[in-house]
Design a protein around this motif. Structure first.
Motif, PDB file in Angstrom:
ATOM      1  N   LEU A  57      31.134  21.840 -13.660  1.00 27.03           N
ATOM      2  CA  LEU A  57      29.994  21.306 -14.408  1.00 27.03           C
ATOM      3  C   LEU A  57      28.712  22.036 -14.037  1.00 27.03           C
ATOM      4  CD1 LEU A  57      30.667  17.482 -13.981  1.00 27.03           C
ATOM      5  CD2 LEU A  57      31.282  18.926 -15.929  1.00 27.03           C
ATOM      6  N   ARG A  62      25.367  17.225 -13.882  1.00 21.97           N
ATOM      7  CA  ARG A  62      26.022  16.714 -12.659  1.00 21.97           C
ATOM      8  C   ARG A  62      26.196  15.204 -12.695  1.00 21.97           C
ATOM      9  NH1 ARG A  62      23.064  19.327  -8.683  1.00 21.97           N
ATOM     10  NH2 ARG A  62      24.798  18.810  -7.324  1.00 21.97           N
ATOM     11  N   TYR A  63      25.330  14.513 -13.433  1.00 26.82           N
ATOM     12  CA  TYR A  63      25.431  13.046 -13.529  1.00 26.82           C
ATOM     13  C   TYR A  63      26.741  12.611 -14.193  1.00 26.82           C
ATOM     14  CZ  TYR A  63      24.153  13.594 -18.439  1.00 26.82           C
ATOM     15  OH  TYR A  63      24.134  13.967 -19.757  1.00 26.82           O
ATOM     16  N   GLU A  65      29.681  13.886 -13.469  1.00 21.89           N
ATOM     17  CA  GLU A  65      30.791  14.152 -12.553  1.00 21.89           C
ATOM     18  C   GLU A  65      31.654  12.919 -12.269  1.00 21.89           C
ATOM     19  OE1 GLU A  65      31.613  16.190  -8.170  1.00 21.89           O
ATOM     20  OE2 GLU A  65      29.624  15.425  -8.642  1.00 21.89           O
ATOM     21  N   PHE A  68      33.973  12.153 -15.282  1.00 16.74           N
ATOM     22  CA  PHE A  68      35.039  13.155 -15.431  1.00 16.74           C
ATOM     23  C   PHE A  68      36.090  12.982 -14.336  1.00 16.74           C
ATOM     24  CE2 PHE A  68      32.026  15.836 -18.014  1.00 16.74           C
ATOM     25  CZ  PHE A  68      32.833  15.928 -19.145  1.00 16.74           C
ATOM     26  N   LYS A  69      35.637  12.766 -13.100  1.00 14.54           N
ATOM     27  CA  LYS A  69      36.591  12.607 -11.993  1.00 14.54           C
ATOM     28  C   LYS A  69      37.482  11.387 -12.200  1.00 14.54           C
ATOM     29  CE  LYS A  69      34.614  15.153  -8.182  1.00 14.54           C
ATOM     30  NZ  LYS A  69      34.142  15.140  -6.818  1.00 14.54           N
ATOM     31  N   VAL A  76      37.242  18.380 -10.334  1.00 17.76           N
ATOM     32  CA  VAL A  76      35.970  18.478 -11.049  1.00 17.76           C
ATOM     33  C   VAL A  76      34.905  18.777 -10.007  1.00 17.76           C
ATOM     34  CG1 VAL A  76      34.271  17.268 -12.476  1.00 17.76           C
ATOM     35  CG2 VAL A  76      36.720  16.789 -12.770  1.00 17.76           C
ATOM     36  N   GLU A  77      34.183  19.879 -10.186  1.00 20.39           N
ATOM     37  CA  GLU A  77      33.153  20.284  -9.238  1.00 20.39           C
ATOM     38  C   GLU A  77      31.863  20.589  -9.985  1.00 20.39           C
ATOM     39  OE1 GLU A  77      33.520  20.537  -5.863  1.00 20.39           O
ATOM     40  OE2 GLU A  77      35.601  19.874  -6.013  1.00 20.39           O
ATOM     41  N   VAL A  78      30.731  20.378  -9.313  1.00 24.98           N
ATOM     42  CA  VAL A  78      29.434  20.775  -9.854  1.00 24.98           C
ATOM     43  C   VAL A  78      29.128  22.167  -9.306  1.00 24.98           C
ATOM     44  CG1 VAL A  78      26.952  20.284  -9.939  1.00 24.98           C
ATOM     45  CG2 VAL A  78      28.607  18.399 -10.026  1.00 24.98           C
TER      46      VAL A  78
END
Length: 102
Positions: A57, A62-63, A65, A68-69, A76-78
Motif C-alpha cells: 500500500l 495506509r489507513y 491496511e 485489507f489485512k 499486506v505491507e505499507v
C-alpha cells in the motif's frame, strides 16, 4: 514461478512509476516477478483476478491496511514513506521479497 506483487495507492498513478523502477531492479537482480499497480478502490477486484503473493500500500492509503489485512490471506505491507517519496524501486522490491521470505 514469478512472484506477484500488487501495489495500491489512492489513484494508482504514482505507484505506476514505482512499479517500473521495481521491475528494473528485479531484472537487474535476476528476480522473476510480476508487478502491477492499481487504485486502492479497485484493489480487491484486481486481487481476485490476479492472485498476487503480496499487497503493498502507498503511504497515502495506509489507513486501509487493517481492513485489507482482515479480508485477505496474503501479506499486506505499507510502503516505506521515504522509499515511496524517492521512488526507490530496489528497496521496495527487497522489502516485499523479504516479507515473502525470498
Amino acid at each position: 514461478m514469478a512472484t506477484k506483487i500488487l501495489l495500491a495507492c489512492a489513484a494508482g498513478m504514482s505507484t505506476s512509476m514505482l512499479v517500473a523502477r521495481m521491475q528494473k531492479a528485479a531484472e537487474a537482480d535476476g528476480v522473476d516477478t510480476q508487478i502491477n499497480a492499481t487504485s486502492a478502490a479497485e484493489a480487491n477486484e484486481v486481487i481476485d483476478k490476479e492472485h498476487p503473493d503480496i499487497l503493498l500500500l502507498g503511504p497515502q492509503v495506509r489507513y486501509m491496511e487493517p481492513d485489507f489485512k482482515k479480508n485477505l490471506n496474503i501479506p499486506v505491507e505499507v510502503i516505506n514513506m521515504q522509499d515511496y517519496g524517492l521512488m526507490n524501486g530496489e528497496n521496495v522490491l527487497r522489502s516485499a521479497l523479504k516479507t515473502l521470505g525470498k
